[in-house]
Design an enzyme around this catalytic site. Structure first.
Site, short mmCIF file in Angstrom:
data_model
loop_
_atom_site.label_atom_id
_atom_site.label_comp_id
_atom_site.label_asym_id
_atom_site.label_seq_id
_atom_site.Cartn_x
_atom_site.Cartn_y
_atom_site.Cartn_z
N ASP A 8 -57.10 -55.97 -47.19
CA ASP A 8 -55.68 -55.70 -47.30
C ASP A 8 -54.82 -56.87 -47.11
O ASP A 8 -55.37 -57.96 -46.43
CB ASP A 8 -54.95 -54.49 -46.19
N ASP A 10 -50.86 -57.22 -46.40
CA ASP A 10 -49.69 -57.14 -45.46
C ASP A 10 -50.20 -56.79 -44.37
O ASP A 10 -50.70 -55.68 -44.06
CB ASP A 10 -48.66 -56.22 -46.00
N ASP A 167 -55.27 -52.70 -41.90
CA ASP A 167 -54.50 -52.28 -40.57
C ASP A 167 -54.00 -50.85 -40.54
O ASP A 167 -53.09 -50.54 -39.80
CB ASP A 167 -53.58 -53.31 -40.23
#
Length: 215
Positions: A8, A10, A167
């Protein structure tokens, strides 16, 4: 044998919250609404424009004015998308070691291509990603498996021999459903109320360097 590690963007590779939040607070100021603290913004930064607009205005995608707010927010973000954004500590060292081991790496993000294509080259990755899949590359975004499988096809990696690091719950769902091993990045934008113990991850790590120990 691990063929590829996909990430991922961001909250996993790059700390984008200052620019995402700066754009939100500029927008809120313009409309006479109170600013949000960076602590509040960080818990919503992984949820994109929808999460941040809900935080700042209470408006959700089913609101008749949502499209207008989203356009205005994205235009504001476009003016500062790389102003304060930087890679998290240890990311480049981790990527260098992946390359040393002959493991490909890439990015799968829900961020629109409009921003990803401009931001990724400015982040200073020591080795460029083998593939970048944005939220609108495949017509579906995470938690759909479409972007996951598309990324693997592009770099000729078997999902069963691929690791996905993120996250957010959608990251873990997308990776697991695509047949990948999933790793939760604990340094990311995780809210106190997130029930991470229910998320489908295989490992959770506290720093980028910790990934190397589990491969």
């Amino acid at each position: 044998m691990i063929q590829a590690v996909l990430f991922d963007l961001d909250g996993t590779l790059a700390d984008t919250a200052l620019d995402l939040g700066g754009a939100l607070n500029t927008l809120l100021n313009r409309h006479g609404l109170p600013e949000k603290s960076m602590n509040e913004i960080r818990t919503q930064a992984s949820h994109g424009a929808a999460g941040l607009l809900k935080l700042g205005t209470g408006i959700t995608p089913d609101h008749p004015d949502y499209a207008q707010w989203r356009t205005e927010y994205l235009d504001e973000y476009d003016s500062r998308y790389a102003q304060d954004t930087a890679l998290f500590d240890g990311v480049n060292e981790m990527i260098a070691e992946l390359d040393k081991r002959g493991i490909k790496w890439g990015i799968i993000t829900n961020k629109p291509m409009r921003f990803t294509d401009k931001l990724v080259p400015k982040l200073g990755f020591i080795i460029p990603p083998a593939v970048v899949v944005s939220g609108d590359t495949c017509g579906e975004s995470k938690p759909s498996v479409k972007p996951m499988l598309y990324a693997c096809e592009q770099i000729h990696a078997d999902p069963q021999h691929t690791v996905y690091v993120g996250d957010a719950e959608r990251d873990m769902q997308a990776g697991r459903n695509a047949g990948m091993k999933t790793v939760l990045a604990d340094w990311g934008y995780i809210a106190a109320e997130d029930q991470t113990e229910t998320w489908p991850f295989d490992h959770r790590i506290a720093s980028p360097s910790a990934l190397l120990k589990i491969l």
